[in-house]
Structure formats: structure tokens, C-alpha cells
Design a protein around this motif. Structure first.
Motif, short mmCIF file in Angstrom:
data_model
loop_
_atom_site.label_atom_id
_atom_site.label_comp_id
_atom_site.label_asym_id
_atom_site.label_seq_id
_atom_site.Cartn_x
_atom_site.Cartn_y
_atom_site.Cartn_z
N ARG A 86 25.52 -3.04 1.69
CA ARG A 86 25.10 -2.71 0.33
C ARG A 86 24.02 -1.63 0.34
NH1 ARG A 86 26.45 -7.00 -3.26
NH2 ARG A 86 25.39 -5.78 -4.89
N LEU A 87 23.10 -1.70 1.31
CA LEU A 87 22.08 -0.65 1.42
C LEU A 87 22.73 0.67 1.83
CD1 LEU A 87 18.53 -0.71 2.69
CD2 LEU A 87 20.10 0.78 3.92
N SER A 88 23.66 0.62 2.79
CA SER A 88 24.33 1.84 3.25
C SER A 88 25.09 2.49 2.11
CB SER A 88 25.29 1.50 4.39
OG SER A 88 26.04 2.63 4.77
N ARG A 89 25.70 1.70 1.25
CA ARG A 89 26.47 2.21 0.12
C ARG A 89 25.57 3.02 -0.82
NH1 ARG A 89 29.16 0.42 -4.73
NH2 ARG A 89 31.34 1.08 -4.64
N ALA A 90 24.36 2.53 -1.05
CA ALA A 90 23.41 3.25 -1.90
C ALA A 90 22.78 4.43 -1.17
CB ALA A 90 22.33 2.30 -2.41
N ARG A 91 22.50 4.24 0.11
CA ARG A 91 21.80 5.28 0.87
C ARG A 91 22.66 6.50 1.14
NH1 ARG A 91 21.93 6.42 6.00
NH2 ARG A 91 23.06 4.53 6.55
N ARG A 92 23.97 6.33 1.16
CA ARG A 92 24.85 7.46 1.48
C ARG A 92 24.75 8.60 0.49
NH1 ARG A 92 28.82 3.57 2.94
NH2 ARG A 92 29.95 4.01 1.02
N VAL A 93 24.21 8.35 -0.71
CA VAL A 93 24.11 9.45 -1.67
C VAL A 93 23.21 10.56 -1.14
CG1 VAL A 93 24.62 8.05 -3.70
CG2 VAL A 93 22.25 8.31 -2.97
#
Length: 420
Positions: A291-298
Motif C-alpha cells: 500500500r505504501l509502494s502504491r502511493a510512493r510510486r507517484v
């Protein structure tokens, strides 16, 4: 008494002097201030083909449409316009802007660009930094960090809506930008990847737009320590960012602070979240990391888009180190400007894509190319903060219970959680 008589040797000397002066005058008449072909700029430069380019070709040529270009030209003209003199005509603002955008778009050296722009490298070395600073001065308001609690909440709502991470106010990352070794700098700009660089630190919102950038820190600073040199970190630690106070996570009575998300290069604290260490990780922690990676990829994709659109980041930037900041800031502000002006600025192939229905993850095209912007060195886990760990555990519990999404258990098996 008349004038003294000259000997034949004196007469010969005078005659030789007069003859040499005449010859030197003739030679001076044939000399030019510049090479002849540089005088033909109006006839044979790349400016002459711009009028015949189709819209798509124009966009590829300058990385923006003609409407955006004309608007930008109107903004920067007062800052870069020069006066004509009796000796020569000045290089026009349009020529200055076009050649600067070509440098940013292609990464060409001044020696290469002189043949298409018909401008000498010496002049280009003055035009490019000056115009980059002008671009940044005109567009810097497009890089705007929220200033009030309501603005931060709006940013967090976008992250929750698009990336399923509530209370997230920005994704943070830092990259090494390759430069030529500055003269007399020793190892000051030498980084852990064994090349010379300056560090670009960026914070990005849910729409791939920079809300904060900091550049110029020498590449020898590692372990995420660059963040601690910024005014962003100072204000964050002193409470001057005006972040909203902690509030309940959606559908719960569990309170959590508003946070930035980053990778393992940053030390964790109550307002900066990073992944759990991958060694010995359990299921709930893997869910949090996804979930963090999903947001951080931006933020990773924002850097990828930047390097794809402005190819100057794909080579060592060969300018005086004090002018590197001008290039970087101009590109970041242009990125935000074009992100808002052009719906097709961000092509789907540039960014990471998840296919939830097919449980697939497609890496953005920038990841397959030679790395242009190299990640910061990961920090030592001993830098972990107890309060930050407690906040991370709170989010992990939320993502595995009240805040779970239907696709997360399948996606953790296909997503590369550490994409650096």
C-alpha cells in the motif's frame, strides 16, 4: 633652417613602416568578428523549419504545443530580451527560448547545437542558464506546497481517492543527477555509485506534480541525509508546515498523523513513513509495504516522466555547477506547467500501471531505459524512530482490517515492492 636631411637608411625605414601599415589595414578589412556561416542564422537555423512543423512534430521538437510555447514566450520575453546595437542585432527572445528548450529536450552539447541553432557555443553557454532562470522565475508558482490545513487535507484526499492511502500528504524521493566533475571540487560531488552528481529532492502530489523541490546538495551526501539539509525538514520538525492535527482513519476511531511516504533511503518518524525491512517480513507488513509502494510510486514516476520528456537528464550535465540548479528547476517547473496545460503530456507508457482485474503490474517505460536519475543510498535501519514505528504499525493494522482493499492480497505477489 630647413628640416634635417634623412639618410637613405632612414628613408627606407619610413617606407617600410608605411607599407606595413597599409598591409595591416587591408588585412583588418578582411577580418570578421564571427565565422561567416554564423552570420546566416536567419536563413539556415532550426528556426526556419518551425513554421512548417505539424502540431505533433512541433510538440516533439520543443516538448510542448504551440499555444503553450507562445504563452511561455510572452512570460519570459521581458526577462531575456536584449537591445540591438549599431554593431549587430541581438538574438531574439524567441531564438533564446527555442534553443534552451532544445537543450532541455535533447541533451545536446553546445558544440552539437551550434550547427542547428547557428549560435556559437560561447554565446549558448550564457543564453541557456539565463533563460532557464527566467523560465523558473515565470513558472515557479506552479510548484506550490500547500500552506494551510485545508490545502493539506485536499492533497490527502486525492491520495486516498487515487492510491488508497489516507492521511498521505505527499510522496518524497531523492535522485542523483549526473554532472561533469566540477573543477577543483575533489570528491565533494562524488557519490556512492562512483560518479559526480548533485541531489534533487522532490515531493509529489497524487497527480505526479511537484509540490516541493530542492536541488544543489552535493552527491557525496547519502543515507537520505539530504532531507535534513532542507527547509522542508526544518519546518516539518518544528511544526511550521501547518499539517492538520492527527485525526481518525476512515471508518475507525484510531487516530493517525498526516504523513509523507518515502522509500528506505529516509529515516522513519511520525510524519515520514517508509517500508518495513524485507528480511523476515510477515503478511501484514507485506500488505503495508504494498500500500505504501502504491502511493510512493507517484514520485518515482514523476522523476521518470521528467527524464523521458527532458533528455538532458540522460547524460552528464556539462555546465558550471552553479548553473545546474537553473536547468533542474526549469525542468521541474516546466513539468508542472505542461502537466496542467497538456492532457497528453503524461503518456500511459511512461508510468507504472496496475491491472487489478488481471492481477498484473506493468513497469513504466522509463524503468527499462538506462537509469537517468539514480536513487539515494538506503539508510541504516538503526536510524528507525520508535514513534515512527508505532505510526507505521497503526497504518499496517488499518490496511489489514478496516482499510483493506479487495485486490491487495493478490497484488502483493506480483508487485515489486522495492522498485529502486
Amino acid at each position: 633652417m630647413g628640416p634635417p636631411k634623412l639618410t637613405k637608411f632612414q628613408k627606407a625605414g619610413i617606407a617600410l613602416t608605411v607599407a606595413s601599415l597599409c598591409v595591416s589595414r587591408e588585412r583588418r578589412k578582411k577580418r570578421y568578428w564571427v565565422r561567416k556561416w554564423l552570420l546566416l542564422r536567419k536563413k539556415i537555423s532550426h528556426m526556419s523549419i518551425m513554421y512548417y512543423l505539424e502540431p505533433e512534430d512541433f510538440s516533439n521538437f520543443l516538448r510542448m504545443g504551440s499555444d503553450s510555447f507562445e504563452e511561455l514566450l510572452r512570460m519570459v520575453t521581458p526577462l531575456i530580451k536584449k537591445q540591438d546595437t549599431v554593431m549587430r542585432e541581438s538574438i531574439t527572445p524567441k531564438e533564446r527560448l527555442v534553443v534552451t528548450l532544445r537543450v532541455l529536450a535533447t541533451g545536446q552539447t553546445y558544440e552539437d547545437l551550434k550547427f542547428s541553432s547557428i549560435i556559437s557555443p560561447q554565446i549558448l553557454s550564457k543564453i541557456i542558464p539565463e533563460t532557464c532562470w527566467a523560465i523558473y522565475r515565470c513558472l515557479r508558482h506552479y510548484i506550490k506546497m500547500p500552506a494551510t490545513e485545508n490545502e493539506w487535507r485536499n492533497t490527502a484526499e486525492e491520495f486516498e481517492k487515487k492510491w488508497h492511502f489516507p492521511h498521505c500528504v505527499g510522496a518524497i524521493d531523492g535522485k542523483h543527477i549526473a554532472i561533469e566533475k566540477p573543477s577543483g571540487s575533489g570528491s565533494e560531488f562524488h557519490n556512492y555509485k562512483k560518479f559526480f552528481s548533485v541531489v534533487l529532492l522532490g515531493v509529489v502530489n497524487a497527480n505526479y506534480e511537484f509540490i516541493y523541490v530542492n536541488t544543489g546538495t552535493n552527491g557525496s551526501v547519502s543515507d537520505g541525509g539530504v532531507l535534513k539539509t532542507t527547509n522542508l525538514y526544518t519546518k516539518l520538525m518544528s511544526g511550521e508546515l501547518n499539517l492538520p492535527p492527527p485525526s481518525n482513519l476512515p471508518g475507525t476511531t484510531t487516530s493517525a498523523p498526516y504523513v509523507f511516504v518515502g522509500d528506505s533511503a529516509f529515516a522513519i518518524n511520525r510524519n515520514i513513513m517508509k517500508p518495513y525491512p524485507f528480511k523476515g517480513i510477515n503478511h501484514d507488513q507485506r500488505i503495508f509495504n504494498y500500500r505504501l509502494s502504491r502511493a510512493r510510486r507517484v514520485v518515482e514516476n514523476a522523476f521518470g516522466i521528467l527524464a523521458a520528456r527532458f533528455r538532458i537528464f540522460r547524460r552528464n550535465i556539462s555546465v558550471d555547477v552553479e548553473n545546474v540548479d537553473a536547468i533542474v528547476l526549469a525542468c521541474c517547473s516546466l513539468h508542472n506547467y505542461l502537466r496542467k496545460k497538456r492532457s497528453r503530456y503524461v503518456h500511459n507508457k511512461f508510468i507504472d500501471r496496475e491491472s487489478i482485474s488481471k492481477t498484473l503490474f506493468s513497469r513504466g517505460a522509463w524503468r527499462q531505459e538506462t537509469p537517468a536519475l539514480v536513487s539515494l543510498e538506503k539508510c541504516n535501519e538503526r536510524q528507525r524512530n520508535v514513534e515512527g514505528n508505532n505510526v507505521r504499525n497503526t497504518f499496517a493494522h488499518f490496511f489489514n482490517h478496516e482499510g483493506s482493499v479487495s485486490f491487495q492480497n493478490e497484488m502483493i505477489n506480483v508487485i515489486p515492492l522495492d522498485t529502486n
